[in-house]
Design an enzyme around this catalytic site. Structure first.
Site, PDB file in Angstrom:
ATOM      1  N   ASN A  54      36.864  -8.781   3.675  1.00 17.88           N
ATOM      2  CA  ASN A  54      37.663  -9.655   2.806  1.00 17.88           C
ATOM      3  C   ASN A  54      39.072  -9.069   2.732  1.00 17.88           C
ATOM      4  OD1 ASN A  54      38.804 -11.139   0.755  1.00 17.88           O
ATOM      5  ND2 ASN A  54      37.470 -10.346  -0.868  1.00 17.88           N
ATOM      6  N   TRP A  55      39.982  -9.712   3.462  1.00 15.92           N
ATOM      7  CA  TRP A  55      41.342  -9.146   3.542  1.00 15.92           C
ATOM      8  C   TRP A  55      42.146  -9.380   2.264  1.00 15.92           C
ATOM      9  CZ3 TRP A  55      43.546 -10.834   9.013  1.00 15.92           C
ATOM     10  CH2 TRP A  55      42.647 -10.419  10.005  1.00 15.92           C
TER      11      TRP A  55
ATOM     12  N   GLU B 137      28.804  -7.342  -6.375  1.00 14.00           N
ATOM     13  CA  GLU B 137      30.035  -6.560  -6.450  1.00 14.00           C
ATOM     14  C   GLU B 137      30.304  -6.172  -7.903  1.00 14.00           C
ATOM     15  OE1 GLU B 137      32.714  -7.441  -2.843  1.00 14.00           O
ATOM     16  OE2 GLU B 137      33.189  -8.888  -4.392  1.00 14.00           O
TER      17      GLU B 137
HETATM   18  P1  PGA Z   1      37.082  -3.200  -2.130  1.00 15.77           P
HETATM   19  O1  PGA Z   1      36.896  -4.760  -2.398  1.00 15.77           O
HETATM   20  O2  PGA Z   1      36.217  -2.858  -0.942  1.00 15.77           O
HETATM   21  O3  PGA Z   1      38.544  -3.019  -1.865  1.00 15.77           O
HETATM   22  O4  PGA Z   1      36.617  -2.490  -3.357  1.00 15.77           O
HETATM   23  C1  PGA Z   1      35.646  -5.389  -2.220  1.00 15.77           C
HETATM   24  C2  PGA Z   1      35.758  -6.850  -2.563  1.00 15.77           C
HETATM   25  O5  PGA Z   1      36.502  -7.195  -3.493  1.00 15.77           O
HETATM   26  O6  PGA Z   1      35.128  -7.683  -1.919  1.00 15.77           O
END
Ligand code: PGA
Length: 269
Positions: A9-10, A174
């Site tokens: 996810n950029w 998440e």
């Molecule tokens: P991060 O983000 O790997 O920078 O913690 C993960 C996400 O928000 O999907």
């Protein structure tokens, strides 16, 4: 079959030349000399910002296990919604996935469960596969409410789908306190929550569905900690933010998924 999925996810990063260089670097890592073995149980997903979706799809070309995803879609089909992007538009540029319910959308853009559900339904109608994100805030974990929060996030939204539609989803757990903070959930914390989510899915939709849904971990997952997270039996891969912006790190995370997939029963090709 539960697939191992590594999704990058950029977020709102990269200009056009940077996006090109990043995809080139990832493809080189995947297809180059020490390339990544192609497996039927592995999918790699690139989720660039909207303007680069077509380009990424073209660059990925015939790599059948690499797909593109949008980071969001709008909750209405079409019309006078200046600045928004529909599920149909995303599907028309060859994307297979769309991320829905990311905590940054829920928190910064105040996206409600009702709105997220409309997005999921439109995505499915347009043959996109939603990557549906759930996860608790730091205060909710500290006060021991994290299981209830996650249960509610599911029961208010995607648990209303019929089973055949639910099966087209990927779930991403998440924890909000881990996103972009450098503070990842421990493998044990991730496993505990993933097992809980899988159990909820089992109660709601039955055993067959459990065995077809991938549950990804997201939140400061990186090249160093990916292997230990992915070696947990209920962690089917990762939704990677910051570390997906460096080709070498992202490729290393993909490699971790492959190594650990070998250790899982039922995932050999
Ligand atoms: P991060 O983000 O790997 O920078 O913690 C993960 C996400 O928000 O999907």
């Amino acid at each position: 079959m539960r697939k191992k999925i590594i999704a990058g996810n950029w977020k709102m990063n990269c200009t056009l030349p940077e996006a090109k260089a990043l995809v080139e670097g990832i493809l080189e890592g995947i297809n180059g000399n020490a390339g990544i073995p192609k497996r039927g149980d592995l999918e790699i997903i690139l989720a660039p910002p909207f303007p680069f979706l077509s380009l990424c799809r073209e660059m990925v070309g015939k790599n059948s296990f690499i797909h593109t995803s949008a980071q969001n879609c709008y909750s209405e089909e079409k019309g006078a919604f200046t600045g928004e992007v529909s599920a149909a538009m995303i599907a028309s540029v060859g994307a297979k996935y769309v991320i829905i319910g990311h905590s940054e959308r829920r928190n910064f853009f105040r996206e409600s469960s009702a709105m997220l559900m409309k997005k999921v339904e439109l995505a499915l109608k347009n043959n996109l596969r939603p990557i549906f994100c759930i996860g608790e805030l730091v205060g909710e974990r500290k006060s021991g409410k994290h299981f209830n929060v996650v249960r509610q996030q599911l029961s208010e939204t995607v648990f209303h789908l019929k089973e055949s539609d639910f099966r087209r989803l990927t779930i991403a757990y998440e924890p909000v306190w881990a996103i972009g903070t450098g503070l990842n959930a421990t493998p044990e914390q991730a496993q505990e929550m993933h097992a809980f989510i899988r159990q909820l899915i089992g109660v709601k939709f039955g055993r067959k569905t459990i065995n077809n849904i991938s549950i990804l971990y997201g939140g400061s997952c990186n090249a160093q900690n990916a292997a230990s997270l992915f070696s947990m039996p209920d962690v089917d891969g990762g939704l990677i933010g910051g570390a997906s912006l460096k080709a070498a790190d992202f490729v290393s995370i993909i490699n971790s998924a492959i190594t650990t997939a070998n250790e899982l029963p039922g995932t050999a090709v």
